[in-house]
Design a protein around this motif. Sequence first.
Motif, PDB file in Angstrom:
ATOM      1  N   ASN A 195      89.068 -15.022  61.186  1.00 53.79           N
ATOM      2  CA  ASN A 195      90.045 -14.311  60.365  1.00 53.79           C
ATOM      3  C   ASN A 195      89.383 -13.679  59.143  1.00 53.79           C
ATOM      4  OD1 ASN A 195      92.832 -13.593  59.708  1.00 53.79           O
ATOM      5  ND2 ASN A 195      92.628 -15.041  58.011  1.00 53.79           N
ATOM      6  N   LEU A 196      88.371 -14.357  58.570  1.00 51.14           N
ATOM      7  CA  LEU A 196      87.667 -13.822  57.410  1.00 51.14           C
ATOM      8  C   LEU A 196      86.923 -12.545  57.768  1.00 51.14           C
ATOM      9  CD1 LEU A 196      86.818 -14.098  54.475  1.00 51.14           C
ATOM     10  CD2 LEU A 196      84.909 -15.552  55.217  1.00 51.14           C
ATOM     11  N   ALA A 197      86.280 -12.519  58.950  1.00 55.47           N
ATOM     12  CA  ALA A 197      85.575 -11.313  59.390  1.00 55.47           C
ATOM     13  C   ALA A 197      86.549 -10.152  59.557  1.00 55.47           C
ATOM     14  CB  ALA A 197      84.842 -11.584  60.699  1.00 55.47           C
ATOM     15  N   LYS A 198      87.743 -10.458  60.044  1.00 56.46           N
ATOM     16  CA  LYS A 198      88.764  -9.418  60.228  1.00 56.46           C
ATOM     17  C   LYS A 198      89.241  -8.879  58.878  1.00 56.46           C
ATOM     18  CE  LYS A 198      93.202  -8.546  62.488  1.00 56.46           C
ATOM     19  NZ  LYS A 198      94.319  -9.146  63.275  1.00 56.46           N
ATOM     20  N   ILE A 199      89.432  -9.797  57.917  1.00 55.85           N
ATOM     21  CA  ILE A 199      89.876  -9.371  56.585  1.00 55.85           C
ATOM     22  C   ILE A 199      88.832  -8.457  55.938  1.00 55.85           C
ATOM     23  CG2 ILE A 199      90.351 -10.173  54.239  1.00 55.85           C
ATOM     24  CD1 ILE A 199      91.591 -12.684  55.457  1.00 55.85           C
ATOM     25  N   ASP A 243      96.910 -11.010  53.282  1.00 62.85           N
ATOM     26  CA  ASP A 243      95.484 -11.338  53.161  1.00 62.85           C
ATOM     27  C   ASP A 243      94.863 -10.678  51.939  1.00 62.85           C
ATOM     28  OD1 ASP A 243      95.581 -12.850  55.474  1.00 62.85           O
ATOM     29  OD2 ASP A 243      94.932 -11.218  56.780  1.00 62.85           O
ATOM     30  N   PHE A 244      95.290  -9.417  51.673  1.00 59.56           N
ATOM     31  CA  PHE A 244      94.728  -8.672  50.548  1.00 59.56           C
ATOM     32  C   PHE A 244      95.065  -9.330  49.224  1.00 59.56           C
ATOM     33  CE2 PHE A 244      95.305  -5.341  47.281  1.00 59.56           C
ATOM     34  CZ  PHE A 244      93.994  -4.893  47.195  1.00 59.56           C
ATOM     35  N   PHE A 245      96.304  -9.813  49.078  1.00 59.62           N
ATOM     36  CA  PHE A 245      96.742 -10.393  47.799  1.00 59.62           C
ATOM     37  C   PHE A 245      96.494 -11.895  47.714  1.00 59.62           C
ATOM     38  CE2 PHE A 245      99.146  -6.420  47.581  1.00 59.62           C
ATOM     39  CZ  PHE A 245      99.006  -6.095  46.234  1.00 59.62           C
ATOM     40  N   ALA A 246      95.945 -12.490  48.781  1.00 58.09           N
ATOM     41  CA  ALA A 246      95.729 -13.936  48.788  1.00 58.09           C
ATOM     42  C   ALA A 246      94.822 -14.387  47.643  1.00 58.09           C
ATOM     43  CB  ALA A 246      95.142 -14.370  50.129  1.00 58.09           C
ATOM     44  N   CYS A 247      93.798 -13.606  47.338  1.00 56.77           N
ATOM     45  CA  CYS A 247      92.852 -13.960  46.264  1.00 56.77           C
ATOM     46  C   CYS A 247      92.949 -12.992  45.088  1.00 56.77           C
ATOM     47  CB  CYS A 247      91.423 -13.970  46.813  1.00 56.77           C
ATOM     48  SG  CYS A 247      91.162 -15.168  48.137  1.00 56.77           S
ATOM     49  N   HIS A 248      94.069 -12.310  44.988  1.00 56.82           N
ATOM     50  CA  HIS A 248      94.253 -11.338  43.900  1.00 56.82           C
ATOM     51  C   HIS A 248      94.539 -12.075  42.589  1.00 56.82           C
ATOM     52  CE1 HIS A 248      95.797  -7.897  41.658  1.00 56.82           C
ATOM     53  NE2 HIS A 248      95.331  -7.117  42.620  1.00 56.82           N
ATOM     54  N   PRO A 249      93.955 -11.617  41.450  1.00 60.86           N
ATOM     55  CA  PRO A 249      94.191 -12.289  40.155  1.00 60.86           C
ATOM     56  C   PRO A 249      95.663 -12.434  39.796  1.00 60.86           C
ATOM     57  CG  PRO A 249      92.422 -10.676  39.957  1.00 60.86           C
ATOM     58  CD  PRO A 249      93.014 -10.495  41.319  1.00 60.86           C
ATOM     59  N   THR A 251      98.117 -13.083  41.707  1.00 62.20           N
ATOM     60  CA  THR A 251      98.819 -14.113  42.475  1.00 62.20           C
ATOM     61  C   THR A 251      98.334 -15.524  42.138  1.00 62.20           C
ATOM     62  OG1 THR A 251      97.247 -13.873  44.318  1.00 62.20           O
ATOM     63  CG2 THR A 251      99.264 -12.536  44.391  1.00 62.20           C
ATOM     64  N   GLU A 252      97.436 -15.641  41.168  1.00 57.75           N
ATOM     65  CA  GLU A 252      96.950 -16.967  40.788  1.00 57.75           C
ATOM     66  C   GLU A 252      98.067 -17.833  40.212  1.00 57.75           C
ATOM     67  OE1 GLU A 252      93.681 -16.590  38.142  1.00 57.75           O
ATOM     68  OE2 GLU A 252      92.308 -15.787  39.653  1.00 57.75           O
ATOM     69  N   SER A 253      98.979 -17.198  39.487  1.00 58.81           N
ATOM     70  CA  SER A 253     100.072 -17.962  38.880  1.00 58.81           C
ATOM     71  C   SER A 253     101.443 -17.430  39.291  1.00 58.81           C
ATOM     72  CB  SER A 253      99.951 -17.913  37.349  1.00 58.81           C
ATOM     73  OG  SER A 253      99.950 -16.569  36.895  1.00 58.81           O
ATOM     74  N   ARG A 254     101.464 -16.649  40.375  1.00 56.53           N
ATOM     75  CA  ARG A 254     102.724 -16.099  40.870  1.00 56.53           C
ATOM     76  C   ARG A 254     102.770 -16.263  42.386  1.00 56.53           C
ATOM     77  NH1 ARG A 254     100.512 -13.059  37.014  1.00 56.53           N
ATOM     78  NH2 ARG A 254     101.747 -12.443  35.197  1.00 56.53           N
ATOM     79  N   LYS A 255     103.943 -16.439  42.899  1.00 56.63           N
ATOM     80  CA  LYS A 255     104.095 -16.665  44.335  1.00 56.63           C
ATOM     81  C   LYS A 255     104.476 -15.384  45.049  1.00 56.63           C
ATOM     82  CE  LYS A 255     106.530 -19.464  47.759  1.00 56.63           C
ATOM     83  NZ  LYS A 255     107.620 -20.454  48.012  1.00 56.63           N
ATOM     84  N   LEU A 256     103.858 -15.176  46.199  1.00 55.71           N
ATOM     85  CA  LEU A 256     104.131 -14.017  47.048  1.00 55.71           C
ATOM     86  C   LEU A 256     104.908 -14.516  48.261  1.00 55.71           C
ATOM     87  CD1 LEU A 256     103.159 -11.061  46.593  1.00 55.71           C
ATOM     88  CD2 LEU A 256     101.439 -11.477  48.342  1.00 55.71           C
ATOM     89  N   MET A 281     103.520  -1.066  45.171  1.00 57.34           N
ATOM     90  CA  MET A 281     104.824  -1.668  44.914  1.00 57.34           C
ATOM     91  C   MET A 281     104.678  -3.164  44.602  1.00 57.34           C
ATOM     92  SD  MET A 281     106.844   0.342  47.983  1.00 57.34           S
ATOM     93  CE  MET A 281     108.183  -0.821  48.086  1.00 57.34           C
ATOM     94  N   ILE A 282     103.820  -3.848  45.365  1.00 57.28           N
ATOM     95  CA  ILE A 282     103.608  -5.281  45.149  1.00 57.28           C
ATOM     96  C   ILE A 282     102.912  -5.529  43.813  1.00 57.28           C
ATOM     97  CG2 ILE A 282     102.377  -7.315  46.004  1.00 57.28           C
ATOM     98  CD1 ILE A 282     102.808  -6.218  48.843  1.00 57.28           C
ATOM     99  N   SER A 283     101.885  -4.726  43.501  1.00 59.22           N
ATOM    100  CA  SER A 283     101.165  -4.890  42.229  1.00 59.22           C
ATOM    101  C   SER A 283     102.099  -4.710  41.038  1.00 59.22           C
ATOM    102  CB  SER A 283     100.014  -3.887  42.139  1.00 59.22           C
ATOM    103  OG  SER A 283      99.034  -4.141  43.116  1.00 59.22           O
TER     104      SER A 283
END
Length: 374
Positions: A195-199, A243-249, A251-256, A281-283
Amino acid sequence: MIETYFAEAKRNDELTLQKRIRQVNDDPVVSGLLHVVSGLLAILDDKRQIISLNDSFCAMLGIQSPVETLGLRPGEALHCIHAHEGPAGCGTTKFCSTCGAAIAIVASLTSNETVERLCAMAVDKNGHTTDIALKVRSQPIEIDGNRFVLLFLQDITVEQHRAALERTFFHDISNMLTGLLGASELLYYENSQSNLAKIIRNLSVRMTKELTIQKLLINSDLSAYKPKCEPVDAYESLKELQDFFACHPLTESRKLDIAQPLHSFSITTDRSLLLRIVSNMISNALEATSKNGKIKIWLKKETNRVSYCVWNQAVIPQDIGRRIFQRNFSTKDGAGRGVGTYSMKLFAEEYLGGKVDFSTSKEQGTIFRLTLPC
């Protein structure tokens, strides 16, 4: 005869120069121009000598009065480092035949027409050589049978510097992305179950497409973008966003909270633009959400269209909502703002045949929607 490598070397004598100065000062039209024009404006005589300047030009030169420059030629007043390399000064040295300002002035006097050129000039500032860029417009006029030149200058040094940096940046980043994309394809080929290679592969493809879009946005040449429409699986598109927002700054303290559709289906659209619009829109929703809060993303499927919906609890004030899709409008400080929401609507409606809108209230919060034909 005085030596020259380009323009006429001869200057008007002091008596003639003073007469020309009085002519200009006594002319109400030219005198009015000097007070009205906010940019840099100089009046030259037929020998390219300065006989008047406006206040903006004086401020640029750091002088209190135009008197300090009277009789000088433009390069001499601007402290061009080559202005005194010939016996007759500005316009007559070996460097002047390639000077945009000298070419514009001489060409306009010869053709009796307005001539515009770009001028790259190296100037002396307190003992240090500095490069500046000027947009020069030379306009010949006649007063009481004598020829003069209205010389308009625009300092575009910052713009030229930024353009050069952008060109270098895009060139270098494009080369690096080409290598990254190739490496990610190879990684995915050798680890297709990872999955990481795909991301990594998907992000590399998105970055490559995003670079193209950014270049067109900066150059205001979006008409050159040709959408690549292909079947896009709705489930996969939401998974890629997750996957894109999984490690986004953000989302560190906010839930998606992403609600996957009950049934898989596809829409035909440009994948890069779709992901770009919904990512914006998500950002925006994450930025409007306080820490420990959450945003929601879901799909609404109808007979012949599908909507990507992004919700957050915040409310958009009515006065801001009226202009939220206007280019250059932003509630945040700093230059370069006001493109995100504008580009969302532009790409959705001009390129994907869809629509971007929103609803907001204290009871329901704010929902942004990207609606596309199935």
